[in-house]
Design an enzyme around this catalytic site. Structure first.
Site, PDB file in Angstrom:
ATOM      1  N   HIS A   1      -7.851  -5.021  -0.637  1.00 44.60           N
ATOM      2  CA  HIS A   1      -6.646  -4.310  -0.239  1.00 44.60           C
ATOM      3  C   HIS A   1      -5.926  -5.118   0.834  1.00 44.60           C
ATOM      4  CE1 HIS A   1      -4.133  -0.803  -0.346  1.00 44.60           C
ATOM      5  NE2 HIS A   1      -4.193  -0.663   0.963  1.00 44.60           N
TER       6      HIS A   1
ATOM      7  N   ASP B   1      -9.724  -4.437  -5.030  1.00 43.09           N
ATOM      8  CA  ASP B   1      -9.178  -3.387  -4.176  1.00 43.09           C
ATOM      9  C   ASP B   1      -9.829  -2.048  -4.519  1.00 43.09           C
ATOM     10  OD1 ASP B   1      -7.588  -1.671  -2.666  1.00 43.09           O
ATOM     11  OD2 ASP B   1      -5.714  -2.657  -3.217  1.00 43.09           O
TER      12      ASP B   1
ATOM     13  N   SER C   1       0.842  -1.189   0.000  1.00 35.24           N
ATOM     14  CA  SER C   1       0.000   0.000   0.000  1.00 35.24           C
ATOM     15  C   SER C   1       0.884   1.249   0.000  1.00 35.24           C
ATOM     16  CB  SER C   1      -0.957  -0.041   1.197  1.00 35.24           C
ATOM     17  OG  SER C   1      -1.963   0.951   1.070  1.00 35.24           O
TER      18      SER C   1
END
Length: 316
Positions: A297, A268, A183
């Protein structure tokens, strides 16, 4: 042909127009990197107790973009070989570097780790970046109207300088340094790989900093802060997008010269596949992508191992 295969073809052909001229962007970054290259890192190293007899842990600090002391762990196996690889890792948004044992899978390979905080977030690292005007919640709209003085600039230079710190750590082979994270951490791994000549490989899981204009419009996480800012100041839209373009891997991807692995979850809603593929498709160095059509995610145990295997291949 099934729907999954069709979606894969669609993503492989995701090729939005870059949002900044490449030569202009390269001039900008060459100037910024040169400005910080000669600044002393002022590294400090202090031993840290650990309940695990197989690892040696040191707390490291260094000067990042400004006079902020960035905190990190230097973690190594007690029996580490001389001149071993090192993985520089960065955490996800709002998080921190955590406990050293989080990185035990790298130590089992005999490698070093430099686990770095991101300024102002949940770790020990503060931020001396000036706050000249109001911001939306969180951190990323700080200084957003001026790329050179923005939060994104600060964390990017912090990350690039972390790689330089790693190259000087005892026992580390400066020619075998990788950047990794998920991320926000994936985005910082990605961008530091594009900007630092010391990086030998990049493992960027579900990275942010990709196709950022699309993310401002559609993402459900950190870029909602930018959306909120623009909602309050709609006349600043173009200036904000112009600033973000300096940090967008859609634009910076051609600077990558080293092997890259990227992972992407097709469900995601934070770092969407349309953003990750847009940047990945512009990478010209050796590259691999791992698709997870039914993941959101997240970074699975399977992908964690895939990243290790990839880094083993390129770091030895």
């Amino acid at each position: 042909m099934n729907t999954i295969s069709l979606r894969k073809i669609e993503l492989e052909n995701c090729s939005p127009i870059p949002t900044m001229d490449e030569s202009r962007l390269n001039r900008f970054w060459d100037e910024q990197l040169a400005r910080h290259e000669e600044r002393p890192l002022e590294v400090t190293i202090a031993g840290e107790d650990t309940p695990y007899p197989g690892m040696k842990v040191n707390k490291v600090t260094y000067k990042g973009f400004d006079e902020t002391s960035v905190h990190a762990w230097h973690i190594a196996p007690v029996q580490a070989e001389t001149n071993a690889p090192c993985v520089v890792t960065f955490p996800g948004y709002t998080m921190d570097r955590g406990f050293p044992e989080r990185y035990a899978h790298y130590l089992l390979l005999g490698w070093h780790v430099l686990a770095v905080d991101v300024r102002g977030q949940s770790g020990e690292t503060g931020s001396l970046l000036p706050l000249d005007s109001g911001i939306a919640r969180g951190w990323i709209t700080q200084g957003i109207m001026e790329a050179e003085r923005s939060y994104y600039m600060a964390v990017t230079i912090d990350a690039v300088r972390a790689v330089k710190v790693a190259a000087g750590l005892p026992g580390v082979d400066a020619k075998r340094i990788a950047t990794a994270g998920g991320s926000q951490g994936g985005g910082l791994a990605f961008i530091s790989g594009a900007l630092s000549p010391l990086v030998a490989a990049v493992a960027a899981d579900i990275p942010n900093l990709c196709r950022m204009d699309y993310g401002v419009l559609h993402s459900t996480s950190s870029l909602t802060e930018v959306a909120q800012y623009i909602k309050r100041y709609p006349d600043r839209l173009e200036a904000v997008l112009s600033s973000l373009a300096h940090f967008d891997m859609l634009n910076l991807a051609p600077r990558l010269k080293v092997p890259v692995m990227v992972s992407v979850g097709w469900k995601d809603t934070v770092c969407m596949p349309e953003t990750i593929y847009a940047a990945y498709n512009r990478v010209q160095s050796p590259k691999e992508i791992r698709d997870y059509p039914f993941s959101g995610h997240e970074v699975s145990e399977h992908q964690k191992r895939e990243a290790v295997v990839f880094l083993q291949k390129h770091l030895g």
